[in-house]
Scaffold this motif. Sequence first.
Motif, PDB file in Angstrom:
ATOM      1  N   VAL A 439       0.848  -1.196   0.000  1.00 28.74           N
ATOM      2  CA  VAL A 439       0.000   0.000   0.000  1.00 28.74           C
ATOM      3  C   VAL A 439       0.884   1.247   0.000  1.00 28.74           C
ATOM      4  O   VAL A 439       0.629   2.217  -0.716  1.00 28.74           O
ATOM      5  N   ILE A 440       1.957   1.212   0.802  1.00 24.34           N
ATOM      6  CA  ILE A 440       2.928   2.317   0.791  1.00 24.34           C
ATOM      7  C   ILE A 440       3.550   2.447  -0.595  1.00 24.34           C
ATOM      8  O   ILE A 440       3.639   3.542  -1.154  1.00 24.34           O
ATOM      9  N   ALA A 441       3.978   1.315  -1.174  1.00 23.50           N
ATOM     10  CA  ALA A 441       4.591   1.344  -2.503  1.00 23.50           C
ATOM     11  C   ALA A 441       3.613   1.846  -3.557  1.00 23.50           C
ATOM     12  O   ALA A 441       3.991   2.589  -4.473  1.00 23.50           O
ATOM     13  N   HIS A 442       2.352   1.446  -3.438  1.00 22.23           N
ATOM     14  CA  HIS A 442       1.333   1.880  -4.402  1.00 22.23           C
ATOM     15  C   HIS A 442       1.158   3.395  -4.364  1.00 22.23           C
ATOM     16  O   HIS A 442       1.170   4.059  -5.413  1.00 22.23           O
ATOM     17  N   GLU A 443       0.975   3.949  -3.162  1.00 27.55           N
ATOM     18  CA  GLU A 443       0.777   5.401  -3.076  1.00 27.55           C
ATOM     19  C   GLU A 443       2.025   6.151  -3.534  1.00 27.55           C
ATOM     20  O   GLU A 443       1.937   7.170  -4.224  1.00 27.55           O
ATOM     21  N   TRP A 444       3.198   5.644  -3.168  1.00 30.71           N
ATOM     22  CA  TRP A 444       4.437   6.255  -3.648  1.00 30.71           C
ATOM     23  C   TRP A 444       4.522   6.149  -5.174  1.00 30.71           C
ATOM     24  O   TRP A 444       5.035   7.062  -5.833  1.00 30.71           O
ATOM     25  N   GLY A 445       4.002   5.055  -5.737  1.00 29.73           N
ATOM     26  CA  GLY A 445       4.008   4.885  -7.192  1.00 29.73           C
ATOM     27  C   GLY A 445       3.223   5.970  -7.889  1.00 29.73           C
ATOM     28  O   GLY A 445       3.581   6.412  -8.985  1.00 29.73           O
ATOM     29  N   HIS A 446       2.111   6.432  -7.269  1.00 25.46           N
ATOM     30  CA  HIS A 446       1.393   7.579  -7.816  1.00 25.46           C
ATOM     31  C   HIS A 446       2.318   8.787  -7.904  1.00 25.46           C
ATOM     32  O   HIS A 446       2.292   9.543  -8.874  1.00 25.46           O
ATOM     33  N   GLY A 447       3.116   8.965  -6.850  1.00 23.77           N
ATOM     34  CA  GLY A 447       4.036  10.102  -6.839  1.00 23.77           C
ATOM     35  C   GLY A 447       5.064  10.018  -7.947  1.00 23.77           C
ATOM     36  O   GLY A 447       5.387  11.020  -8.585  1.00 23.77           O
ATOM     37  N   LEU A 448       5.589   8.805  -8.200  1.00 25.78           N
ATOM     38  CA  LEU A 448       6.553   8.660  -9.286  1.00 25.78           C
ATOM     39  C   LEU A 448       5.889   8.940 -10.624  1.00 25.78           C
ATOM     40  O   LEU A 448       6.467   9.609 -11.494  1.00 25.78           O
ATOM     41  N   ASP A 449       4.676   8.439 -10.808  1.00 28.89           N
ATOM     42  CA  ASP A 449       3.913   8.739 -12.021  1.00 28.89           C
ATOM     43  C   ASP A 449       3.714  10.251 -12.159  1.00 28.89           C
ATOM     44  O   ASP A 449       3.817  10.813 -13.251  1.00 28.89           O
ATOM     45  N   ASP A 450       3.426  10.906 -11.044  1.00 22.60           N
ATOM     46  CA  ASP A 450       3.252  12.362 -11.033  1.00 22.60           C
ATOM     47  C   ASP A 450       4.520  13.070 -11.505  1.00 22.60           C
ATOM     48  O   ASP A 450       4.465  14.068 -12.239  1.00 22.60           O
ATOM     49  N   ARG A 451       5.650  12.570 -11.099  1.00 23.84           N
ATOM     50  CA  ARG A 451       6.924  13.195 -11.475  1.00 23.84           C
ATOM     51  C   ARG A 451       7.175  13.112 -12.985  1.00 23.84           C
ATOM     52  O   ARG A 451       7.752  14.008 -13.578  1.00 23.84           O
TER      53      ARG A 451
END
Length: 713
Positions: A439-451
């Motif tokens: 779940v942590i990795a998933h939400e962080w993955g949104h951030g990487l996509d955002d970048r």
Amino acid sequence: MRLSFVGASLGLAISSLAQEPQQDFTVKSTAAFETFKRQHGGDWVAQWQRATGTPSSIYGTGLVLADWRENTLEEGRRHALLQLQANRDLLGMGTSEFRESIGARMGRTWSFTFDQYFRGLPVIDGRADVRINMKGVVAMLGSQAVQIPADFGIVPVVAEQLAVAAAWAELGTSPNGVSQPGQKRQPRLVIWADMEQKDAIARPHLAWEVPVSNVDANGVGNIGRYYVDATTGAVLQFRSDKHECGSAACSGAAAHATLLAPATKALAPIPTTVTLLSWTRNGNDAFSALANVPLPGVQVTVPGVGTLVTDAQGQITIDINAPVTINIGQLDGRHHAAMVGPDAPTGAFVINPGVATTMQLSSAVATTNEAAHATTSFWLDKTNEFCRSILGNTAQLATASNIVPTVNIASTCNAYYTGNTVNFYSAGGGCSNTAFSTVIAHEWGHGLDDRYGGISNTNAEGMSEGWGDIIGLFLVDSPILGSGFQTTGVGIRNGNNTRVWPYSAGSPHGAGEVWMGFAWRLRENLRAAFGTPQALAISNDIVITTLVANATTRVDGVREVFIADDDDGNLLNGTPHYAELSAAAITKGIPYPQIQVASITHFPLTNTSQQVTPRQVNCTVAPTSGGSITAVTLVYNTGAGFVTRNMKPNGAANGYTAMLPGLLSGGVSYHIEAVHNATTTVRLPETGEYSYNVTVATSGPFTQFNLSNFNSG
């Protein structure tokens, strides 16, 4: 993830949620595209963006670059810019400017994305793309360039303050006074067009982009952007910037602490090793037992020395000649900002010169809230390091390292990403504390996509949901996302799901499962063919690196993975792992670049007013990689079902012909099939049908000019 609003805002979220541009899988052409094909030869496939009338992707046998000097990012960029300049008409770039937003390695390809600007204003969703294979071949180019007249006005009639008022009025509330996650964003003037337009070219609007953020202390509420027409004041669209975990139960970078330069050391210092341990949930499941493990990547401030970062063993080495006291409070890391949230484990530890010391946080009986701090730090660091091992130490990952984590929010059964922050909820309501593993990795993955170009996450495509899931699954090499969210061993999504394209639903999570499922099936196919170590290395490289391409649809995402795997810039002759890639795409029903053993060329018939007149279909069919053509057929439908006719040689080299029946009125659809070596059938168009209408010619009033019958002669 796109926010599924609750309560009174539900209707707004569903009705005004931003949708992705619609791609047209029927075949069309333009004079510029025909010129491109004649100029460069070979075979080319084009997908068209309906709202802009531009080819969103053109790929095929590849365009060899005669002046390819070296295999570098800079050389790829030089040729990408040259391709944009040479194909401005084909790509519909008009008088707009296109600025590079992403330039990076993508597997065996250099990927470049250019954002559209008009007279200095950003054009929302406007972009152009070029992919340069490392052999010096243009593998793909395309655009979804909003068509903006040269005299388009950029002076607003509606003042910024009025646009802000209109946005909050549409939201139906006012700012609640609660501190909001992420840095505050300001309104800006942009150009917006309805990229969902299907039947005509979308009209550009001068618009105010008005950010709104109004979550309460429990994380409930709206975060997103309204687009308000700067000429009329009409609200055009809402896009959510709150991306939730999507369980069945339920862009600014924060300033990061600057590392302090080491202070002047005292005489005769003694190297002293200090280890930071904490009871942490480092297993994949939310119910995994706590383990007392080193915390890597944590910033530790040592009086008189400075701020140091723990290594992979959770250690720092300091040179001291007198005792010092190290205080540990809210965890701050190399890959995240200081942790926010209650129940943080703390401690003050006296370190004596030359005496190896362990700083112990928490205990084996820590509550889930206490464990959430170390667990979040552990998994944020692990996920960031995992992606750095694939993408490199990029500027985008440097921004991601400033992400602000908030844990133990006083609500349940959710987690969300917004504005370079990740936010996790306490246990309750039948759900675990959401600060754990995938779940942590998933939400962080949104951030990487955002970048990498911003988040694209509609109900129809769910790309960012898929990306968050892929990061989580690939990190732990398990098909289960969110294991233990409610029940131990049971996740909220699974890479082995049965959803197939073009599945979409009332939230982006289901649509994202199609994209995530493709990536997981690909990894499993590679595992079966080459074993786990190679499967992980290959799938990490050809899937994760396509983040840089910022695909907005699942079809585009799959195509980018094929491009990343390709070794010669020619997608029509396959890729090194074509068997595994195509099998994954077929399983998920997603169109993909297929090997073409034969080439079919045909100029589609257009509408006609010639009634009851048969029409001739001519085409050229030739093998592209040896072998022979054994049959060519025309398959058509006039409304009574499909009929097949054999096509005969028409006298031209590799030419074939057949007739379509004449109609009094109505529509005709058709496609051409060619059989190669009596085994493989090639189709044109690849999907869909060519079509045309027979229209009734209009006429004036009837005038009798002759009458002859038995009675009157």
